[in-house]
Design an enzyme around this catalytic site. Structure first.
Site, PDB file in Angstrom:
ATOM      1  N   LYS A 168      20.562 114.364  31.475  1.00 51.10           N
ATOM      2  CA  LYS A 168      20.146 114.874  32.785  1.00 51.10           C
ATOM      3  C   LYS A 168      19.736 116.331  32.560  1.00 51.10           C
ATOM      4  O   LYS A 168      20.546 117.169  32.185  1.00 51.10           O
ATOM      5  CB  LYS A 168      21.321 114.763  33.757  1.00 51.10           C
ATOM      6  CG  LYS A 168      21.321 115.731  34.932  1.00 51.10           C
ATOM      7  CD  LYS A 168      20.224 115.481  35.943  1.00 51.10           C
ATOM      8  CE  LYS A 168      20.472 116.388  37.169  1.00 51.10           C
ATOM      9  NZ  LYS A 168      20.340 117.829  36.847  1.00 51.10           N
TER      10      LYS A 168
ATOM     11  N   GLY B  54      29.793 122.506  32.609  1.00 49.69           N
ATOM     12  CA  GLY B  54      29.336 123.240  33.784  1.00 49.69           C
ATOM     13  C   GLY B  54      30.496 123.725  34.631  1.00 49.69           C
ATOM     14  O   GLY B  54      31.608 123.910  34.132  1.00 49.69           O
TER      15      GLY B  54
ATOM     16  N   GLY C  58      30.973 121.359  40.383  1.00 58.74           N
ATOM     17  CA  GLY C  58      29.953 120.392  39.972  1.00 58.74           C
ATOM     18  C   GLY C  58      30.546 119.301  39.096  1.00 58.74           C
ATOM     19  O   GLY C  58      30.271 118.119  39.272  1.00 58.74           O
ATOM     20  N   GLY C  59      31.380 119.712  38.146  1.00 59.01           N
ATOM     21  CA  GLY C  59      31.992 118.748  37.239  1.00 59.01           C
ATOM     22  C   GLY C  59      32.944 117.819  37.968  1.00 59.01           C
ATOM     23  O   GLY C  59      32.974 116.609  37.709  1.00 59.01           O
TER      24      GLY C  59
ATOM     25  N   GLU D 165      33.609 119.691  30.483  1.00 57.51           N
ATOM     26  CA  GLU D 165      34.136 121.011  30.129  1.00 57.51           C
ATOM     27  C   GLU D 165      33.790 121.896  31.309  1.00 57.51           C
ATOM     28  O   GLU D 165      32.611 122.152  31.569  1.00 57.51           O
ATOM     29  CB  GLU D 165      33.484 121.468  28.817  1.00 57.51           C
ATOM     30  CG  GLU D 165      34.142 122.673  28.214  1.00 57.51           C
ATOM     31  CD  GLU D 165      33.332 123.926  28.471  1.00 57.51           C
ATOM     32  OE1 GLU D 165      33.513 124.519  29.565  1.00 57.51           O
ATOM     33  OE2 GLU D 165      32.546 124.298  27.604  1.00 57.51           O
TER      34      GLU D 165
ATOM     35  N   CYS E  27      31.635 130.262  28.599  1.00 54.41           N
ATOM     36  CA  CYS E  27      32.851 129.629  29.126  1.00 54.41           C
ATOM     37  C   CYS E  27      34.073 130.182  28.408  1.00 54.41           C
ATOM     38  O   CYS E  27      35.193 130.004  28.861  1.00 54.41           O
ATOM     39  CB  CYS E  27      32.779 128.115  28.971  1.00 54.41           C
ATOM     40  SG  CYS E  27      32.316 127.600  27.318  1.00 54.41           S
TER      41      CYS E  27
ATOM     42  N   GLU F   4      37.766 131.609  37.593  1.00 53.67           N
ATOM     43  CA  GLU F   4      36.690 131.998  36.686  1.00 53.67           C
ATOM     44  C   GLU F   4      35.568 132.679  37.480  1.00 53.67           C
ATOM     45  O   GLU F   4      35.123 132.171  38.505  1.00 53.67           O
ATOM     46  CB  GLU F   4      36.124 130.767  35.966  1.00 53.67           C
ATOM     47  CG  GLU F   4      35.086 131.149  34.910  1.00 53.67           C
ATOM     48  CD  GLU F   4      34.420 129.938  34.243  1.00 53.67           C
ATOM     49  OE1 GLU F   4      34.551 128.829  34.760  1.00 53.67           O
ATOM     50  OE2 GLU F   4      33.779 130.138  33.199  1.00 53.67           O
TER      51      GLU F   4
END
Lengths: 486, 486
Positions: free
Chosen positions: A152, A207, A211-212, A231, A268, A354
């Site tokens: 994607k 991401g 979203g994840g 992740e 990250c 984060e």
């Protein structure tokens, strides 16, 4: 190449995943050496196209050329590392237990190896347009495992995704890969539909947490849930003991500033929160941050998210802004904030969020034994770093704290920069990842896309080559549970 | 021992999981040899208590004494096998990559091992009161991994669960295990709450598809999702080729009847659907089923579920009842049904439903090449069995079909009876399990409860013993990705 704004229709998606499913058994039955050749062909083709790829990456991700070239190098290195893994064969975890009438349970001849799951959908990361995107670690490990890949495209670098895909597809075809083993889809709805498509057998994602999590929730809601390797996020705490600060404080602060602002803080593994002893003296750190030039962020969405996160941190009554970053025409200058240990422990949910971009939080602590209380408020992390001395009384406990919440524990170093090696772990308890039992970087990342199958009492001639007595492929095997040998 | 009808309150559950979380780091830091001693102590204690345990199991599960004794033997064998696994140390998957300036990415010294996840909640199975329940495979592998275990008692054998727990807890304490590493909870609500409890880090489950899916949905709905290892259901198709039937049809049918009715058909590996060539002649099979005595089912819930499932199969217009089992005072006599390949393909969703208990379905096929069409309608399976000849033209394709949908592929044997060995796989794509990447039987079942941690540039003296240069524990290690050695 198709129009930049085109989104994959549901019909196109279905066709892509139908072809992936058709290709799956063909790719799975390719000998590992054949798949190794395919991965090396892709690596060579990408290296050969560097001068076409790098300018597109620079334009879309706003990274300097050196960063783009080194990231492309990391990407092709990764593909070749997985080719080596295939040739070694240890990743198959072959075990052979001959029939044994003396065994404690009835025991026919049983032989085990790992087989590919089937088509894998990969969601690339905004911040690694090469190494964690189209031909990045998830795609390389899935292809190595023998799984067709449907990527994607990340909306932050659509053109690079298309160009990379064209190169990968052509290289795979020339190397003899079955048609349909690699494809690109675009658009939010196509991404959701790909996770839900019956032919999809696993998902790799890099991401944000929201979203994840949304995609994870889709994967586990399926009539047949599938593994979702996401992740997501991490603040990567760094503990600096009194002894370390006393011995080499200036260098630690210098390295900290460099690590926290590397790539505009868009890693990250950025050290998002650093624990320093009270009275450590952060003047040099402040001066360092103030002197740093503005640098662009990946895209407007990242910039907006960063601005919101920074505002929330800066506005929190428990924090003090030491250096207020500003948005200029060139991008953002880095921000430095501070708080104290008690405040962090009290407001951990807000302060240990984060904040993706160039901002980092210094936490001053009074008594270093109290650092262990941080273990009680930390969520899962990709990394924990300890700066200490070898005879530091705090070192063993802080390293143990690190191992209890993170996938990687770093001594006297910095979390940015994840070596692509066999022993690397890029993982950690939720929300660092959705699958802490596996890693997304390093050669063992291949394990995510494999499942065990045992052959019971199957005659030599009908066994997969890896399981035959003669071991024609020279695969390392554990016999009767012993240490693997060829 | 507490009152048989008592259910664990939410306060008790919270206390159990608080103590489990407190015990977790203590158990994790016990040397593997120490945990091996604990597992052997539990095995010895259970063996020593056989004369107390077996009558309780017979009364609660309605199994004959021989079955109970052999299942207890399997259970203690399993515990001792995991003790061996701990002493070998290969399960830690240790990797050592020394610093290398010539490597393709910056590479500091990185060393990896697996660490325990933390407290594991285990839901025991109705049909294996010993081997898949309180001190069964999930508990043994979780304890071996270094994870405290909280068992949710199966309502089908509450007294056995309590007695087993008392023996396990006492043996663990005598072997020096930390307090809180093993506990039992009871009741439906306590089970749900245990899956949702913040301290729970993973779940092991063996049972029905609806029950397992409901708990899986809870585990993945948590703010921090956790791994859910559920072994749910399977119809375990058996393909008999024309050549096999021609060569030894009578013996195949005899063995089929024995396997399908073993333990009153209450095995997750029962051959639920068997494909025979048209005109195979099932008279001997019918006579065999008709001659079999009634045997009790595990409990009323299982009996009711079986009656419903059998009624649905028998009432389906595409099936024919060859032998109608009946409920007598002694229990159920076995049922045999039949259909043809076209009907099976057309009505696969109804006809390939697991019917847990003494019933099995014979499918007659016209052209054996058409057996491959079954691959298109099969959901994930624990096992696929092929009866064929070595030079059978169908054998390679049927074995490949098996490996594509199942965790175990059996040649000229029967799926009931799962050997506890290193190379065993008891797993398969959903709904056979919720986690086809791992197994619940065999020594690699331990991998489910471990996650990787990498130590980066940590000095020798501060490394876990398994990662030190000197390798004081003699653990097999891969250095630079090579074949493991001690």
């Amino acid at each position: 190449m198709t129009d930049e704004t085109s989104e994959t229709t549901m019909e196109e998606l279905d066709s892509v995943l139908r072809r992936a499913a058709e290709a799956a058994p063909l790719l799975a039955s390719t000998a590992p050496a054949g798949r190794a050749r395919m991965l090396r062909a892709v690596a060579d083709a990408l290296d050969g196209a560097a001068d076409r790829l790098v300018p597109v990456a620079m334009a879309e991700a706003h990274y300097p050329e050196t960063r783009c070239r080194s990231e492309l190098g990391r990407t092709t290195f990764q593909l070749r590392l997985f080719a080596d893994v295939l040739e070694d064969g240890g990743y198959l975890e072959v075990m052979v237990d001959p029939a044994d009438p003396e065994w404690g349970t009835p025991r026919p001849d049983v032989r085990r190896l790992l087989v590919p799951l089937g088509p894998v959908v990969v969601f690339g990361a905004s911040n690694f347009p090469f190494a964690f995107s189209t031909a990045g670690g998830d795609s390389a490990s899935a292809l190595a495992a023998g799984c067709p890949v449907v990527v994607k495209a990340h909306p932050g670098h659509p053109e690079l995704a298309r160009l990379t895909t064209d190169i990968v597809v052509e290289a795979l075809a020339e190397a003899g890969a079955p048609e349909g083993v690699f494809a690109l889809v675009s658009g939010f709805e196509a991404g959701r539909a790909a996770v839900l498509h019956p032919n999809t057998r696993a998902v790799g994602f890099t991401g944000s947490i929201p979203g994840g999590r949304a995609l994870y929730d889709l994967a586990v809601s399926r009539p047949d849930p599938i593994p979702f390797y996401g992740e997501l996020g991490s603040v990567n705490p760094v503990f600096v003991t009194r002894a370390a600060m006393a011995g080499r404080g200036a260098r630690i602060l210098e390295e900290y500033a460099a690590s926290a602002t590397l790539g505009s803080g868009q890693f990250c593994t950025k050290p998002g929160v650093v624990f320093l002893p009270e009275g450590a003296g952060t003047e040099s750190l402040v001066a360092d941050f103030e002197a740093r030039a503005a640098a662009p962020l990946l895209n407007d969405r990242v910039a907006d998210g960063f601005a919101r996160g920074l505002d929330a941190l800066a506005a929190h009554p428990a924090t003090k802004v030491l250096v207020q970053g500003v948005r200029t025409e060139e991008g953002w200058t880095p921000s430095l904030l501070s708080t104290d240990l008690d405040s962090l422990l009290e407001h951990s949910e807000e302060l240990l969020n984060e904040c993706f971009g160039p901002a980092t939080l210094v936490v001053s602590y009074p008594d270093e034994r109290r650092l262990l209380e941080v273990g009680g408020v930390l969520h899962g992390q990709l990394t924990v770093t300890v700066h200490g001395e070898e005879d530091d009384p705090m070192a063993p406990a802080l390293l143990a704290l690190g191992a209890s919440v993170a996938g990687r524990v770093i001594w006297n170093g910095w979390p940015t920069g994840v070596a692509v090696t066999h022993a690397m772990t890029h993982s950690g308890p939720y929300p660092a990842t959705t699958a802490s039992t596996h890693t997304s970087v390093g050669s063992t990342a291949i394990r995510r896309f494999l499942r065990p199958v045992t052959y019971q009492a199957v005659p030599e001639a009908l066994l997969p080559a890896e399981l035959r007595d003669a071991n024609p492929l020279g695969v390392p095997r554990r016999v009767n549970g012993g240490t693997p040998s060829v």
